[in-house]
Design a protein around this motif. Structure first.
Motif, PDB file in Angstrom:
ATOM      1  N   VAL A 226     -21.922  10.857  70.188  1.00 58.62           N
ATOM      2  CA  VAL A 226     -22.304  10.760  71.606  1.00 58.62           C
ATOM      3  C   VAL A 226     -21.159  11.058  72.573  1.00 58.62           C
ATOM      4  N   GLY A 227     -19.931  10.591  72.250  1.00 63.46           N
ATOM      5  CA  GLY A 227     -18.784  10.844  73.135  1.00 63.46           C
ATOM      6  C   GLY A 227     -18.730   9.864  74.297  1.00 63.46           C
ATOM      7  N   GLY A 228     -17.908  10.194  75.313  1.00 63.15           N
ATOM      8  CA  GLY A 228     -17.802   9.358  76.513  1.00 63.15           C
ATOM      9  C   GLY A 228     -17.358   7.936  76.202  1.00 63.15           C
ATOM     10  N   ASP A 229     -17.936   6.973  76.936  1.00 63.46           N
ATOM     11  CA  ASP A 229     -17.569   5.561  76.775  1.00 63.46           C
ATOM     12  C   ASP A 229     -17.828   5.053  75.356  1.00 63.46           C
ATOM     13  N   LEU A 230     -18.869   5.604  74.715  1.00 62.96           N
ATOM     14  CA  LEU A 230     -19.212   5.113  73.384  1.00 62.96           C
ATOM     15  C   LEU A 230     -18.119   5.465  72.374  1.00 62.96           C
ATOM     16  N   PHE A 231     -17.476   6.598  72.560  1.00 62.20           N
ATOM     17  CA  PHE A 231     -16.333   6.955  71.717  1.00 62.20           C
ATOM     18  C   PHE A 231     -15.229   5.912  71.887  1.00 62.20           C
ATOM     19  N   GLU A 232     -14.904   5.609  73.131  1.00 62.13           N
ATOM     20  CA  GLU A 232     -13.820   4.632  73.401  1.00 62.13           C
ATOM     21  C   GLU A 232     -14.150   3.266  72.819  1.00 62.13           C
ATOM     22  N   ALA A 233     -15.397   2.827  73.015  1.00 64.71           N
ATOM     23  CA  ALA A 233     -15.787   1.507  72.519  1.00 64.71           C
ATOM     24  C   ALA A 233     -15.833   1.494  70.991  1.00 64.71           C
ATOM     25  N   SER A 234     -16.253   2.608  70.394  1.00 64.94           N
ATOM     26  CA  SER A 234     -16.352   2.677  68.929  1.00 64.94           C
ATOM     27  C   SER A 234     -14.985   2.566  68.269  1.00 64.94           C
ATOM     28  N   LEU A 235     -13.974   3.131  68.916  1.00 68.08           N
ATOM     29  CA  LEU A 235     -12.613   3.023  68.361  1.00 68.08           C
ATOM     30  C   LEU A 235     -12.220   1.558  68.193  1.00 68.08           C
ATOM     31  N   ARG A 236     -12.723   0.714  69.113  1.00 67.01           N
ATOM     32  CA  ARG A 236     -12.337  -0.714  69.125  1.00 67.01           C
ATOM     33  C   ARG A 236     -13.026  -1.528  68.037  1.00 67.01           C
ATOM     34  N   ALA A 241      -6.681   0.862  59.385  1.00 65.80           N
ATOM     35  CA  ALA A 241      -6.849   2.106  58.607  1.00 65.80           C
ATOM     36  C   ALA A 241      -8.257   2.691  58.718  1.00 65.80           C
ATOM     37  N   GLY A 242      -8.993   2.273  59.736  1.00 70.57           N
ATOM     38  CA  GLY A 242     -10.333   2.837  59.925  1.00 70.57           C
ATOM     39  C   GLY A 242     -10.287   4.284  60.403  1.00 70.57           C
ATOM     40  N   LYS A 243     -11.427   4.961  60.230  1.00 71.43           N
ATOM     41  CA  LYS A 243     -11.506   6.392  60.588  1.00 71.43           C
ATOM     42  C   LYS A 243     -12.660   6.617  61.542  1.00 71.43           C
ATOM     43  N   LEU A 244     -12.398   7.349  62.613  1.00 68.74           N
ATOM     44  CA  LEU A 244     -13.492   7.762  63.503  1.00 68.74           C
ATOM     45  C   LEU A 244     -13.686   9.270  63.354  1.00 68.74           C
ATOM     46  N   VAL A 245     -14.921   9.660  63.037  1.00 64.92           N
ATOM     47  CA  VAL A 245     -15.224  11.071  62.832  1.00 64.92           C
ATOM     48  C   VAL A 245     -15.984  11.590  64.054  1.00 64.92           C
ATOM     49  N   ILE A 246     -15.387  12.573  64.732  1.00 65.05           N
ATOM     50  CA  ILE A 246     -16.018  13.162  65.919  1.00 65.05           C
ATOM     51  C   ILE A 246     -17.023  14.211  65.461  1.00 65.05           C
ATOM     52  N   VAL A 247     -18.309  13.973  65.805  1.00 67.80           N
ATOM     53  CA  VAL A 247     -19.364  14.935  65.436  1.00 67.80           C
ATOM     54  C   VAL A 247     -19.818  15.728  66.661  1.00 67.80           C
ATOM     55  N   GLY A 248     -19.907  15.064  67.809  1.00 73.01           N
ATOM     56  CA  GLY A 248     -20.388  15.781  68.991  1.00 73.01           C
ATOM     57  C   GLY A 248     -20.357  14.909  70.224  1.00 73.01           C
ATOM     58  N   PHE A 249     -20.854  15.485  71.316  1.00 70.74           N
ATOM     59  CA  PHE A 249     -20.776  14.844  72.639  1.00 70.74           C
ATOM     60  C   PHE A 249     -22.154  14.908  73.293  1.00 70.74           C
ATOM     61  N   ALA A 250     -23.154  14.306  72.644  1.00 71.25           N
ATOM     62  CA  ALA A 250     -24.526  14.416  73.148  1.00 71.25           C
ATOM     63  C   ALA A 250     -24.652  13.847  74.558  1.00 71.25           C
ATOM     64  N   GLY A 251     -23.810  12.884  74.902  1.00 74.43           N
ATOM     65  CA  GLY A 251     -23.851  12.299  76.251  1.00 74.43           C
ATOM     66  C   GLY A 251     -23.260  13.211  77.308  1.00 74.43           C
ATOM     67  N   GLY A 252     -22.574  14.258  76.896  1.00 74.23           N
ATOM     68  CA  GLY A 252     -22.076  15.259  77.841  1.00 74.23           C
ATOM     69  C   GLY A 252     -20.630  15.065  78.279  1.00 74.23           C
ATOM     70  N   THR A 253     -19.973  13.966  77.874  1.00 73.84           N
ATOM     71  CA  THR A 253     -18.580  13.749  78.285  1.00 73.84           C
ATOM     72  C   THR A 253     -17.662  13.805  77.072  1.00 73.84           C
ATOM     73  N   ILE A 254     -16.673  14.692  77.143  1.00 73.01           N
ATOM     74  CA  ILE A 254     -15.703  14.796  76.048  1.00 73.01           C
ATOM     75  C   ILE A 254     -14.610  13.763  76.300  1.00 73.01           C
ATOM     76  N   PRO A 255     -14.468  12.797  75.384  1.00 77.64           N
ATOM     77  CA  PRO A 255     -13.498  11.712  75.625  1.00 77.64           C
ATOM     78  C   PRO A 255     -12.098  12.075  75.130  1.00 77.64           C
ATOM     79  N   ALA A 256     -11.117  11.221  75.460  1.00 79.84           N
ATOM     80  CA  ALA A 256      -9.754  11.375  74.948  1.00 79.84           C
ATOM     81  C   ALA A 256      -9.344  10.055  74.301  1.00 79.84           C
ATOM     82  N   ALA A 257      -8.620  10.146  73.180  1.00 78.90           N
ATOM     83  CA  ALA A 257      -8.153   8.927  72.507  1.00 78.90           C
ATOM     84  C   ALA A 257      -6.718   8.647  72.939  1.00 78.90           C
ATOM     85  N   LYS A 258      -6.432   7.375  73.245  1.00 80.64           N
ATOM     86  CA  LYS A 258      -5.054   7.011  73.603  1.00 80.64           C
ATOM     87  C   LYS A 258      -4.215   6.938  72.328  1.00 80.64           C
ATOM     88  N   ALA A 259      -3.151   7.727  72.272  1.00 79.63           N
ATOM     89  CA  ALA A 259      -2.349   7.822  71.047  1.00 79.63           C
ATOM     90  C   ALA A 259      -1.730   6.471  70.685  1.00 79.63           C
TER      91      ALA A 259
END
Ligand SMILES: NC(=O)c1ccc[n+]([C@@H]2O[C@H](COP(=O)([O-])OP(=O)(O)OC[C@H]3O[C@@H](n4cnc5c(N)ncnc54)[C@H](OP(=O)(O)O)[C@@H]3O)[C@@H](O)[C@H]2O)c1
Length: 337
Positions: A226-236, A241-259
């Motif tokens: 989905v991307g957007g806020d859901l990407f940010e919340a999912s990281l949390r 050692a967890g992994k987040l796999v980016i599949v797409g941005f169905a919500g229309g917002t491309i998010p950024a991860a804080k390094a």
């Protein structure tokens, strides 16, 4: 033949069905008598010129179809006239006859219907890349799937369950929550929140409760569509050692991860592009296609077709996708064009 024709990119309703000369298979190509078409979120992007690759116009769009081989071009050795196949192509699937590169054609196991295979090929291939080739989901893992009632999401639920993972399925409505439970999800996670901070705590609390562990144990992997806020919340909600796999941005917002968040929490964020896998690691991709087709033939997967339209009704069918209404998959019948 009749086919959807894109003369120039534009709103989905700006495109129409046209009469076109029957195509001939070129070298290395298979000509498919199309019996069923699957439609996808990326098709909606392609019709509007928002897909990352833009073919020259005019062209027949569409990536998923299944049917019978009518003829083959020089050098084709993967199938022969009369074979039942499913294909995932770059363009061309929204026509009654589809020329397809032979590497993108796969023989259907006995008992697998054209409809099921056409509905499933892109979403199950994508979910396979995300779950197997990228996240490496193991039995016993806990996986959060976002956009879980959609095509890729519901495929991801099924593939994760088939390999013995616990699946938490993130959705935006009670109706979708019921649907993901019928797909096999162990719990539905609600994604409604007033802002990104509220969504972070809402997701964390639900994942903590669903895993039965103290808040913070978290997920081994997130399959994020989905991307957007859901990407940010999912990281949390990822564990150490967890992994987040980016599949797409169905919500229309491309998010950024804080390094710094990735660093301090020992996390991995990775992409899962489908089409490039065919170019770079074909043997692995072919293994994946045959793996889910075998699970389907064994009755262990469901195409989750929720609606059928004639090819001539493609505009209405895409309205279900862009309107965020579709659960599972929609198929089109090329005979009705
Ligand atoms: N990596 C690849 O190669 C690859 C391949 C295929 C697809 N994709 C991408 O994966 C994503 C999902 O594709 P899909 O075929 O599963 O799509 P889909 O069936 O339409 O499902 C998308 C889901 O995203 C959620 N969503 C949130 N905001 C939305 C919006 N504004 N419009 C539509 N849906 C929205 C919806 O769930 P809720 O209502 O529950 O939020 C919906 O169920 C898309 O971004 C697609 O481009 C990537």
């Amino acid at each position: 033949m009749r086919a959807v024709l894109v003369n120039e990119f534009g709103p989905i309703e700006s495109h129409a069905i046209a009469d076109l000369p029957d195509p001939e298979p070129g070298p290395g190509e298979v000509l498919i008598e199309n019996r069923a078409i699957g439609i996808n979120f990326p098709d909606a992007l392609m019709l509007r010129g928002r897909y990352q690759k833009r073919p020259p116009r005019p062209f027949v769009p569409g990536r998923d179809c299944a049917g019978v081989v009518r003829s083959v071009g020089d050098g084709v050795n993967r199938c022969k006239p009369g074979d039942r196949i499913v294909a995932q192509v770059f363009t061309g699937a929204f026509g009654q006859l589809v020329p397809a590169p032979q590497e993108r054609c796969f023989l259907l196991p006995d008992g697998v219907s054209f409809e099921d295979a056409a509905a499933m090929i892109t979403v199950f291939n994508t979910a396979w890349v995300a779950i197997d080739m990228r996240a490496g989901v193991q039995p016993g893992d806990t996986v959060l799937v976002t956009g879980a009632a959609g095509g890729v999401g519901s495929a991801a639920i099924q593939l994760c369950k088939a390999r013995g993972a616990t699946v938490l399925a993130a959705v935006s409505s009670a109706e979708k929550a019921d649907f993901v439970r019928t797909c096999g999800a162990d719990a539905a996670i609600d994604t409604n929140a007033s802002d990104v901070d509220a969504l972070k705590s809402h997701l964390k609390a639900q994942v903590g409760a669903a895993t039965g562990a103290a808040e913070g144990r978290g997920c081994d992997a997130v399959i994020e569509t989905v991307g957007g806020d859901l990407f940010e919340a999912s990281l949390r909600v990822l564990r150490f050692a967890g992994k987040l796999v980016i599949v797409g941005f169905a919500g229309g917002t491309i998010p950024a991860a804080k390094a710094n968040y990735l660093l301090f929490n020992n996390l991995t964020v990775m992409g899962a592009p489908l089409d490039i896998q065919f170019d770079m690691v074909y043997a692995d991709m072919e293994k994946g296609v045959n793996a889910w087709l075998a699970l389907l033939a064994a009755g262990k997967l469901d195409s989750l077709i929720s609606a059928r339209y004639p090819l001539a009704g493609f505009v209405e069918a895409f309205g279900e996708i862009t309107g965020r209404n579709v659960m599972g998959k929609i198929v089109l019948d090329p005979a009705e064009a």
